[in-house]
Design an enzyme around this catalytic site. Structure first.
Site, PDB file in Angstrom:
ATOM      1  CE1 TYR A 116     -16.280  11.883 -15.742  1.00 47.25           C
ATOM      2  CE2 TYR A 116     -15.642  11.959 -13.436  1.00 47.25           C
ATOM      3  CZ  TYR A 116     -16.094  11.251 -14.535  1.00 47.25           C
ATOM      4  OH  TYR A 116     -16.354   9.918 -14.412  1.00 47.25           O
ATOM      5  NE  ARG A 149      -2.905   0.268   3.353  1.00 49.17           N
ATOM      6  CZ  ARG A 149      -2.264   0.459   4.521  1.00 49.17           C
ATOM      7  NH1 ARG A 149      -1.599   1.566   4.758  1.00 49.17           N
ATOM      8  NH2 ARG A 149      -2.310  -0.476   5.451  1.00 49.17           N
ATOM      9  CG  ASP A 174      -9.241  16.187 -14.998  1.00 48.74           C
ATOM     10  OD1 ASP A 174      -8.611  15.556 -15.878  1.00 48.74           O
ATOM     11  OD2 ASP A 174     -10.257  15.738 -14.435  1.00 48.74           O
TER      12      ASP A 174
END
Ligand SMILES: *Cc1c(COP(=O)(O)O)cnc(C)c1O
Length: 385
Positions: free
Chosen positions: A108, A55, A180
């Site tokens: 988005y 992780r 983005d």
């Protein structure tokens, strides 16, 4: 944009080589898929190569992260399990209760939903502004604004924001500019080089490029921000697995050739749709009369593989068009080698219904793939007949 000004050579050389040299022991030219959740230590705390638990860090993921940083001409890259996981981490790294964020008025749908439905519960406020108008973005900022979040081109309206101007606006208010860059990809546009503080990706789209993996990434030059993002990777755990990291890298290697073909095909379809009587309006930044054309021509290499159309026959005509294509598959998502078509109002952007971000109901979005242009043109022609 010059072709040869990327870190470590031209774009494709960087995309194919950055992050990995043939393996010292075996000579493997590709990074192995390190399917290991934990790593042996040489004595307590004696990590080899910095890995202890997957992780926190995994060797396959680490190569992906170095590669993504390089292709964005950034210093630090971090991989996530999806674009939304990256978005969530970015928002949590930068915002505290009482802070404010400005988002595009056609953001988005998932980004809007996360902020509107989740982050507002934790005392975050937001305003929307059109990315094409830096003055409107400045006017939407408050003394509490910590982030200005933009997409360019936007999804699904293909509006274009001038990244340099937006960075100046954000910085004047002591906020960071997040771009983005999912639609443009680093092959067409490198926001960090134009003043943005952070680049975010849904690698699910063009970077992966084959509609076979979901992923996200954050790239920045800001060391402290990167440390905060890394803390959230480990602390919250929305990391990509090694197979996902491998698939994403496999996609990135061909990004430049795919994008050239996506752009070639999109340009041909735009030309055809522009003269079709059933079409009210074509939205594509490459069109000279597009309101963002000048900024797009300045900051992008070409204009991309995404386009939207508004149909003269309204919502019914839009739904018909989506139902009648044979090669363009009716599906959400974008950026893969295969062409996709969708109705944003009923599909990807349904969560914006009734909000300031609601999209026109005669709108159809096309993700133009890399099939043969003649076949795609014929498909569009018969679907609109
Ligand atoms: C798809 C998309 C996202 C979300 O990414 P996922 O990988 O689907 O979680 C964010 N921004 C844009 C512009 C997108 O197209």
């Amino acid at each position: 944009m010059a072709d040869n000004d990327f870190v470590g050579g031209g774009f494709s050389t960087t995309a194919i080589h950055a992050g990995w040299d043939p393996d010292g022991r075996t000579g493997a030219v590709n990074v192995p898929i390190y399917a290991s959740s934990t790593f042996a230590q040489d004595g307590v705390g004696g990590m080899r190569d910095g890995f202890e638990y997957a992780r926190t860090g995994n060797p396959t993921r680490r190569v992906l992260e170095a590669n993504l940083a390089a292709i964005e001409s950034g210093r630090y890259g971090r991989g996530f399990a999806s674009g939304m996981a990256a978005t969530d981490a970015m928002l949590r790294a930068a915002l505290r209760p009482g802070d404010h964020i400005v988002i595009p008025d056609d953001a988005y749908g998932g980004t809007y939903r996360l902020i509107d439905k989740v982050f507002t519960q934790w005392g975050i406020t937001y305003s929307v502004a059109p990315v094409i108008d830096p003055e409107a973005v400045a006017a939407a900022m408050t003394p509490q604004t910590k982030l200005v979040w933009v997409e360019t081109p936007t999804n699904p309206l293909l509006n274009v924001g001038d990244i340099e101007a937006l960075a100046a606006v954000a910085h004047a208010g002591d906020a960071k500019l997040v771009v983005d860059n999912t639609f443009a990809t680093p092959y067409l546009q490198q926001p960090l080089r134009q003043g943005a503080d952070v680049v975010l990706h849904s690698t699910t789209k063009y970077l992966g490029g084959h509609s076979d993996v979901v992923g996200g990434a954050i790239i920045t030059d800001d060391e402290q921000l990167d440390a905060d993002i890394a803390f959230l990777q480990n602390g919250a755990g929305a990391v990509p697995g090694p197979f996902d990291a491998y698939l994403t890298m496999r996609g990135v290697k061909t990004l430049a050739v795919r994008m050239e073909r996506h752009c070639d095909n999109a340009e041909k379809i735009v030309e055809f749709l522009g003269t079709h009587p059933g079409v009210e309006k074509v939205l594509y930044p490459g069109l000279a009369d597009h309101p963002g054309h000048e900024a797009a021509a300045r900051q992008m290499r070409r204009f991309g593989g995404m386009l939207s159309v508004q149909l003269a026959g309204g919502r019914d005509a839009a739904l018909d068009f989506c139902a009648r294509t044979k090669i363009f598959t009716l599906a959400e998502s974008l950026g893969g080698i295969e062409s996709l078509i969708e109705h944003p109002g009923a599909m990807t952007h349904a969560s914006t219904a009734g909000s300031q971000l609601e999209v026109p109901d005669n709108l159809v979005r096309l993700s133009v793939g890399i099939e043969d242009a003649e076949d795609l043109l014929e498909d569009v022609r018969q679907a609109l007949a």
